[in-house]
Design a protein around this motif. Structure first.
Motif, PDB file in Angstrom:
ATOM      1  N   ASN A   8       0.825  -1.219   0.000  1.00 15.06           N
ATOM      2  CA  ASN A   8       0.000   0.000   0.000  1.00 15.06           C
ATOM      3  C   ASN A   8       0.855   1.264   0.000  1.00 15.06           C
ATOM      4  OD1 ASN A   8      -2.277  -1.611   0.072  1.00 15.06           O
ATOM      5  ND2 ASN A   8      -2.451  -1.534   2.302  1.00 15.06           N
ATOM      6  N   LEU A   9       1.994   1.221   0.692  1.00 12.92           N
ATOM      7  CA  LEU A   9       2.895   2.380   0.695  1.00 12.92           C
ATOM      8  C   LEU A   9       3.451   2.651  -0.694  1.00 12.92           C
ATOM      9  CD1 LEU A   9       4.863   1.845   4.024  1.00 12.92           C
ATOM     10  CD2 LEU A   9       3.586   3.899   3.418  1.00 12.92           C
ATOM     11  N   ASN A  11       2.157   1.772  -3.593  1.00 14.51           N
ATOM     12  CA  ASN A  11       1.089   2.243  -4.476  1.00 14.51           C
ATOM     13  C   ASN A  11       0.810   3.723  -4.271  1.00 14.51           C
ATOM     14  OD1 ASN A  11       0.726  -0.294  -5.622  1.00 14.51           O
ATOM     15  ND2 ASN A  11      -0.797  -0.900  -4.107  1.00 14.51           N
ATOM     16  N   TYR A  12       0.877   4.163  -3.020  1.00 16.11           N
ATOM     17  CA  TYR A  12       0.629   5.588  -2.762  1.00 16.11           C
ATOM     18  C   TYR A  12       1.793   6.447  -3.234  1.00 16.11           C
ATOM     19  CZ  TYR A  12       0.061   9.978  -0.279  1.00 16.11           C
ATOM     20  OH  TYR A  12      -0.031  11.313   0.027  1.00 16.11           O
ATOM     21  N   LYS A  16      -0.148   7.414  -6.115  1.00 15.50           N
ATOM     22  CA  LYS A  16      -1.074   8.183  -5.272  1.00 15.50           C
ATOM     23  C   LYS A  16      -2.455   7.531  -5.214  1.00 15.50           C
ATOM     24  CE  LYS A  16       2.001  11.382  -4.599  1.00 15.50           C
ATOM     25  NZ  LYS A  16       2.684  11.524  -3.294  1.00 15.50           N
ATOM     26  N   LYS A  17      -2.488   6.206  -5.096  1.00 13.20           N
ATOM     27  CA  LYS A  17      -3.743   5.467  -5.048  1.00 13.20           C
ATOM     28  C   LYS A  17      -3.815   4.638  -3.781  1.00 13.20           C
ATOM     29  CE  LYS A  17      -4.401   5.095 -10.069  1.00 13.20           C
ATOM     30  NZ  LYS A  17      -4.590   4.156 -11.198  1.00 13.20           N
ATOM     31  N   PHE A  18      -5.056   4.416  -3.313  1.00 15.02           N
ATOM     32  CA  PHE A  18      -5.308   3.606  -2.130  1.00 15.02           C
ATOM     33  C   PHE A  18      -6.240   2.463  -2.505  1.00 15.02           C
ATOM     34  CE2 PHE A  18      -4.583   7.885  -0.397  1.00 15.02           C
ATOM     35  CZ  PHE A  18      -3.560   7.613   0.499  1.00 15.02           C
ATOM     36  N   ARG A  27      -5.940   5.543   5.559  1.00 14.58           N
ATOM     37  CA  ARG A  27      -5.338   6.330   4.481  1.00 14.58           C
ATOM     38  C   ARG A  27      -4.481   7.466   5.033  1.00 14.58           C
ATOM     39  NH1 ARG A  27     -10.177   6.893  -0.085  1.00 14.58           N
ATOM     40  NH2 ARG A  27     -10.566   4.643  -0.301  1.00 14.58           N
ATOM     41  N   ILE A  30      -1.165   6.034   6.142  1.00 14.85           N
ATOM     42  CA  ILE A  30      -0.245   5.770   5.027  1.00 14.85           C
ATOM     43  C   ILE A  30       0.372   7.074   4.527  1.00 14.85           C
ATOM     44  CG2 ILE A  30      -0.135   4.949   2.647  1.00 14.85           C
ATOM     45  CD1 ILE A  30      -2.183   2.851   3.349  1.00 14.85           C
ATOM     46  N   LYS A  31      -0.420   8.130   4.453  1.00 16.49           N
ATOM     47  CA  LYS A  31       0.123   9.422   4.015  1.00 16.49           C
ATOM     48  C   LYS A  31       1.192   9.928   4.975  1.00 16.49           C
ATOM     49  CE  LYS A  31      -4.049  11.052   1.626  1.00 16.49           C
ATOM     50  NZ  LYS A  31      -5.117  12.085   1.618  1.00 16.49           N
ATOM     51  N   ALA A  34       4.404   7.719   4.615  1.00 15.91           N
ATOM     52  CA  ALA A  34       5.082   7.781   3.313  1.00 15.91           C
ATOM     53  C   ALA A  34       6.198   8.817   3.281  1.00 15.91           C
ATOM     54  CB  ALA A  34       4.064   8.069   2.213  1.00 15.91           C
TER      55      ALA A  34
END
Length: 319
Positions: A8-9, A11-12, A16-18, A27, A30-31, A34
């Motif tokens: 997930n990290l 991908n973000y 920039k997707k969750f 979310r 994760i932001k 990151a």
């Protein structure tokens, strides 16, 4: 093949997707995390608390890293703290590093095969020495006395002092171990600044893992609280065209002793999948959207049709 823990990290950071299954709090987490990660295809790197960049390893590489740092030539079957330090010195990282190191040491077959504990106590100074052993024969006891007891008390260093006198400043016959234990331990530790720095960096790394565990425990607690709340909520199913009453939510903050708590009836016009319901006032044709928990079914009374008037006369009694 299972996805790595940092999927997930990545991908973000890259797109920039969750995942659609994540909640808003996940979310935001994760932001925030990151900021400390760097993606350099095909590896993910993390800026750790000690300002050292380490490579994030997937789950399938973790068992081999733990085994090499514990059993092989670079290992030595040390405790979990030293094992975690060795792994960090190798330049790798994963979130549950300290927890996995502790579990691996506790489940190591060789580390669990010590069957005896050899203990010696000096009844004058209350000095205690203890070591784990695999057997309880005379040879083991002899080696213990020669290597531990004699070296602590009788062995003289080139400056003509025993190790006990070098540390505590007195002979071992005086019970100074307990009187000045904290003072001398701090003094001896502070003399080695490099060792203190390494130990502090290890504590900072462990603190990050403790914070992650606290975040996971908070998420588990919130999920349990949500499940408990959902059990207490009465499930009501509404359909279009039904008559319902709407609860006045303002009465929760400003209750009125003689005020009506339910007003209506209203007609259900539309039911949404997330729990909201549109209701219509039959008189004013006004449509409002409310939470389904504020509604309850309204059951009309039985209407009498074809009413008849019955004349009741005074009874006549005959003799």
């Amino acid at each position: 093949m299972t996805e790595p823990w940092y999927a997930n990290l990545v991908n973000y950071i890259v797109a920039k997707k969750f995942p659609t299954s994540l909640s808003s709090s996940q979310r935001n987490k994760i932001k925030a995390d990151a900021r400390f990660y760097i993606w350099d295809d095909p590896y993910l790197w993390k800026m750790c608390q000690d300002q050292v960049i380490r490579r994030c390893v997937p789950d399938m590489e973790i068992p081999s890293i733990l085994k090499h740092c514990h059993e092989y030539a670079c290992g030595g079957h040390f405790g979990p703290q030293i094992k975690a330090r060795k792994i960090l010195e190798c330049g790798v990282y994963w979130p549950n590093l300290f927890k996995d190191a502790h579990i691996f040491v506790n489940t190591c077959d060789r580390c669990q095969r010590y069957l005896y504990i050899l203990l010696a106590v000096d009844y004058v100074s209350k000095w205690v020495e203890a070591i784990p052993t695999k057997c309880d024969d005379a040879k083991t006891v002899k080696a213990f006395v020669k290597s531990i007891i004699f070296s602590r008390t009788a062995y003289k260093t080139p400056i003509d002092m025993s190790p006990y006198r070098l540390i505590y400043g007195k002979g071992c016959h005086l019970p100074l171990k307990f009187e000045h234990k904290a003072y001398w331990a701090i003094k001896a530790f502070n003399q080695n600044i490099d060792e203190a720095g390494l130990h502090r960096n290890l504590q900072i790394q462990e603190l990050e893992e403790l914070r992650q565990n606290a975040y996971d425990n908070a998420s588990i607690y919130k999920e349990k609280a949500r499940s408990w709340h959902d059990k207490m909520v009465t499930r009501r199913v509404f359909e279009e065209g039904q008559d319902v009453l709407v609860f006045q939510s303002r009465l929760k903050n400003f209750p009125g002793k003689l005020r009506l708590r339910w007003y209506g009836p209203y007609k259900v016009k539309k039911v949404f999948p997330h729990g909201a319901v549109e209701v219509e006032n039959p008189t004013s044709r006004k449509v409002i959207k409310v939470n389904g928990q504020r509604l309850k079914h309204y059951f009309k009374g039985v209407e009498l049709q074809g009413e008849e008037d019955l004349l009741v006369e005074d009874p006549i009694y005959k003799d």
